[in-house]
Write a protein that holds these residues in place. Sequence first.
Motif, PDB file in Angstrom:
ATOM      1  N   GLU A  24     -15.991  57.807 -21.118  1.00  0.00           N
ATOM      2  CA  GLU A  24     -15.839  59.008 -21.942  1.00  0.00           C
ATOM      3  C   GLU A  24     -16.596  60.179 -21.329  1.00  0.00           C
ATOM      4  O   GLU A  24     -16.364  61.332 -21.668  1.00  0.00           O
ATOM      5  N   ARG A  25     -17.512  59.864 -20.404  1.00  0.00           N
ATOM      6  CA  ARG A  25     -18.293  60.885 -19.681  1.00  0.00           C
ATOM      7  C   ARG A  25     -18.123  60.630 -18.177  1.00  0.00           C
ATOM      8  O   ARG A  25     -19.003  60.059 -17.533  1.00  0.00           O
ATOM      9  N   PRO A  26     -16.977  61.014 -17.615  1.00  0.00           N
ATOM     10  CA  PRO A  26     -16.675  60.684 -16.217  1.00  0.00           C
ATOM     11  C   PRO A  26     -17.770  61.062 -15.216  1.00  0.00           C
ATOM     12  O   PRO A  26     -18.055  60.263 -14.307  1.00  0.00           O
ATOM     13  N   PRO A  27     -18.419  62.239 -15.325  1.00  0.00           N
ATOM     14  CA  PRO A  27     -19.491  62.532 -14.364  1.00  0.00           C
ATOM     15  C   PRO A  27     -20.632  61.516 -14.424  1.00  0.00           C
ATOM     16  O   PRO A  27     -21.175  61.120 -13.393  1.00  0.00           O
ATOM     17  N   LEU A  31     -21.779  58.944 -11.408  1.00  0.00           N
ATOM     18  CA  LEU A  31     -23.164  58.868 -10.953  1.00  0.00           C
ATOM     19  C   LEU A  31     -23.710  57.450 -11.109  1.00  0.00           C
ATOM     20  O   LEU A  31     -24.406  56.934 -10.219  1.00  0.00           O
ATOM     21  N   THR A  32     -23.375  56.791 -12.223  1.00  0.00           N
ATOM     22  CA  THR A  32     -23.843  55.423 -12.466  1.00  0.00           C
ATOM     23  C   THR A  32     -23.325  54.469 -11.400  1.00  0.00           C
ATOM     24  O   THR A  32     -24.070  53.632 -10.881  1.00  0.00           O
ATOM     25  N   LYS A  72      -9.957  55.274 -18.020  1.00  0.00           N
ATOM     26  CA  LYS A  72     -10.315  55.165 -19.439  1.00  0.00           C
ATOM     27  C   LYS A  72      -9.185  54.527 -20.252  1.00  0.00           C
ATOM     28  O   LYS A  72      -9.423  53.694 -21.134  1.00  0.00           O
ATOM     29  N   TYR A  73      -7.955  54.890 -19.930  1.00  0.00           N
ATOM     30  CA  TYR A  73      -6.809  54.404 -20.704  1.00  0.00           C
ATOM     31  C   TYR A  73      -6.546  52.922 -20.445  1.00  0.00           C
ATOM     32  O   TYR A  73      -6.219  52.171 -21.362  1.00  0.00           O
ATOM     33  N   GLU A  74      -6.699  52.498 -19.201  1.00  0.00           N
ATOM     34  CA  GLU A  74      -6.508  51.081 -18.901  1.00  0.00           C
ATOM     35  C   GLU A  74      -7.619  50.252 -19.532  1.00  0.00           C
ATOM     36  O   GLU A  74      -7.376  49.140 -20.024  1.00  0.00           O
TER      37      GLU A  74
END
Length: 313
Positions: A24-27, A31-32, A72-74
Motif C-alpha cells: 500500500e506504500r510502494p516507496p 526501500l524495504t 498489490k492486486y496479485e
Amino acid sequence: MKLKPYEIIEKVVSASELGLALLERPPLAWLTFKLGSAALFDHENLLNRGHRFGFQKMGSATWTLPELRAQKYETQATLDFYRQLIDAKNKGTPVVWLDWPVPVEIVKGFDVAAFIPESFMAIANIVGTDGHVACLEAVERQGIADDICAMDRITLGAYFLEQIPEPAAIIAVAHPCDAGRTTNQLLEYCSGAPTYTINTAYSKKDEDVLLYSKHLFGAISFLEGVLGQKFNWERFEAMMAVLNEHNHYLNEITHMNKSIPSPGLAHSIQNLWLSKIPNSGNPLILENSRRLYEIARSRIKNPEKRRKVEKFR
C-alpha cells in the motif's frame, strides 16, 4: 519439524496481509526490499526463513515502483484464495479439490471453496525449507514409494500432516504425468472423497476439444449432484470474460519480454502464469496483468527504460 494443523496456510494468510500492507506504500516496499536483500538471499535462519518466500514472490530487490504497485492486486488475490480455506474450515463450507490443469472456474461457479493441492508445493516454504522436508518425511512414514515426483509427495505429506483441507469432492485429470495420476488415486483413497476424472485433450483438434468440453460439463453435473447445488452460469460467464482479457495481456507480456534487453523480468512472467492457476477469473489478477502490460509496453517504446544488464534469460 512439527506443524500444527493448517499452520502453513495460516502463515501464508498472515504473510500476505503483511505484504499487502507494505505494498500500500510502494516507496516503503521498495526501500524495504533493497535494504533486506542482503539478509534474505544467501542463508536461511530463524529470523528470515518465514519471509524469504514472500520476498522472492514480490520480485526480490529488482522490481521498480510501478511493478510493486501492480503486485498489490496479485497479493490481494492470493490472500483471498487462501483466506477462503480458513473461512471454509471455520464455517464448515465444502472444499473441492482440483487437479492441475482442471479450470478452477468450474468450481468457482458453486458456493464452495476451491483448492489445488499441487499448489501447496509453492507455499510450503513459507515456514522455511523445513516445511517441504516435514511433508516428505510424512510420506515416507506412510510407506509410499519414493519414486513419485517430489511435488506430488509434498501434496501427499501436506494431507497427512493436516495442512490442507479435507475435500468434499475431487476433480482429477488423466494426464501423462504418472506421478500425478498415482497421487490422485492415493488422495482419493485416503480421503474417501467422491472423484470425477477428466480425460485431457492431447491436441487442439476439434474432436479432442469437444471431448474435453463434454467432460467439463460432466464434472459440473457431478458436482451439482455431490454438493446439492446448481451451477451459477452467470458467474461463470463473468469469469470467462475476465479470463479472455487476462489471457490477452499474459500473451502480450510474454511476447514483449522476448525482446533483448527485456522490458520486464522473467520472474514476473512466472508469477503471472502461476497466479492464474488458483485465481483465474478474478478481476484482481486482470488488473495486475494490465498494469504489467502497460509497463512492458512503455519500455518497448522507450528502450532507455529497459534493464541494461541481463544476467539470466
